[in-house]
Design an enzyme around this catalytic site. Structure first.
Site, short mmCIF file in Angstrom:
data_model
loop_
_atom_site.label_atom_id
_atom_site.label_comp_id
_atom_site.label_asym_id
_atom_site.label_seq_id
_atom_site.Cartn_x
_atom_site.Cartn_y
_atom_site.Cartn_z
N GLY A 207 66.21 16.46 55.43
CA GLY A 207 66.32 15.05 55.78
C GLY A 207 67.43 14.41 54.98
O GLY A 207 67.76 14.88 53.89
N GLN B 115 72.41 7.79 51.20
CA GLN B 115 72.65 8.99 50.39
C GLN B 115 74.08 9.51 50.52
O GLN B 115 74.51 10.32 49.70
CB GLN B 115 71.67 10.10 50.77
CG GLN B 115 70.24 9.80 50.38
CD GLN B 115 69.35 10.98 50.74
OE1 GLN B 115 68.91 11.10 51.87
NE2 GLN B 115 69.11 11.86 49.78
N CYS C 114 64.31 15.68 47.09
CA CYS C 114 65.33 14.81 47.67
C CYS C 114 66.70 15.32 47.25
O CYS C 114 66.90 15.69 46.10
CB CYS C 114 65.11 13.39 47.14
SG CYS C 114 66.31 12.20 47.74
N LEU C 115 67.64 15.35 48.20
CA LEU C 115 68.99 15.84 47.87
C LEU C 115 69.69 14.95 46.83
O LEU C 115 70.60 15.41 46.16
CB LEU C 115 69.85 15.93 49.14
CG LEU C 115 69.42 16.99 50.16
CD1 LEU C 115 70.29 16.91 51.41
CD2 LEU C 115 69.47 18.39 49.56
N HIS D 217 59.70 9.29 53.80
CA HIS D 217 60.68 9.48 52.73
C HIS D 217 62.05 8.92 53.14
O HIS D 217 62.68 8.17 52.38
CB HIS D 217 60.77 10.98 52.39
CG HIS D 217 61.77 11.32 51.33
ND1 HIS D 217 61.41 11.86 50.11
CD2 HIS D 217 63.13 11.22 51.30
CE1 HIS D 217 62.51 12.06 49.38
NE2 HIS D 217 63.56 11.69 50.08
N GLU D 218 62.49 9.26 54.36
CA GLU D 218 63.83 8.84 54.79
C GLU D 218 63.89 7.34 55.07
O GLU D 218 64.88 6.68 54.75
CB GLU D 218 64.29 9.64 56.02
CG GLU D 218 64.40 11.15 55.80
CD GLU D 218 65.19 11.55 54.56
OE1 GLU D 218 66.13 10.84 54.17
OE2 GLU D 218 64.84 12.58 53.96
N HIS E 185 64.29 5.40 52.00
CA HIS E 185 65.69 5.35 51.54
C HIS E 185 66.42 4.13 52.11
O HIS E 185 67.25 3.52 51.43
CB HIS E 185 66.47 6.60 52.01
CG HIS E 185 66.40 7.77 51.07
ND1 HIS E 185 66.86 7.71 49.77
CD2 HIS E 185 65.97 9.04 51.24
CE1 HIS E 185 66.70 8.90 49.20
NE2 HIS E 185 66.15 9.73 50.06
NI NI Z 1 65.61 11.71 49.82
#
Ligand code: NI
Length: 152
Positions: free
Chosen positions: A47, A52, A90-91, A132-133, A136
């Site tokens: 994701g 991000q 998370c990236l 989660h996304e 963000h």
């Molecule tokens: Ni994330």
């Protein structure tokens, strides 16, 4: 298409900011979307949200259980059911995984790349990714919801 730099927690404050709705799905937006897909695949993620990659736009992508990438523009959560408690990462927070309580089923409404509004039901890992996304897009990171960190 291009791979974009992934913003990092503790370094890039843009991750804490609220993203703005996309009012027109034009070539610029589609380029962002395709760059996000390339960036997520390169990083081996499941994701990714626009902040991000440094853009405060309400766009995110989620890989579903079949490995298909859902392209979500202006996503809104319309229903949540049940609970799950599990680990996520998370990236933007490399090498860290933490236990976060999420809904077990999350129903969202989002526009696809053609601007068509669709309702999508996410279960388990996909429900977790939707929450989660979309978090963000509101400047919220999972690190603030972790009840237990993983060692690995
Ligand atoms: Ni994330």
């Amino acid at each position: 298409m291009a791979i974009r730099r992934i913003m990092l927690y503790g370094q890039d404050d843009i991750l804490m900011k609220i993203s703005k709705p996309v009012d027109e799905i034009n070539d610029k937006i589609l380029n962002i979307l395709y760059d996000m897909i390339e960036t997520m695949n390169e990083a081996d993620g499941v994701g990714l949200a626009a902040p991000q990659v440094g853009l405060l736009k309400r766009i995110c992508i989620v890989k579903d259980e079949k490995g298909e990438i859902l392209k979500l523009i202006n996503p809104i959560i319309i229903e949540k059911k049940g609970n799950q408690n599990g680990y996520e990462g998370c990236l933007s927070v490399p090498q860290k995984r933490g236990k976060v309580k999420r809904a077990n089923i999350v129903v969202i409404k989002a526009q696809d790349e053609n601007g068509i509004w669709r309702e999508i039901v996410g279960k388990k890992i996909v429900a977790r990714a939707f929450e989660h996304e979309i978090d963000h897009l509101d400047g919220k990171l999972f690190v603030d919801m972790v009840t237990k960190w993983s060692d690995r």
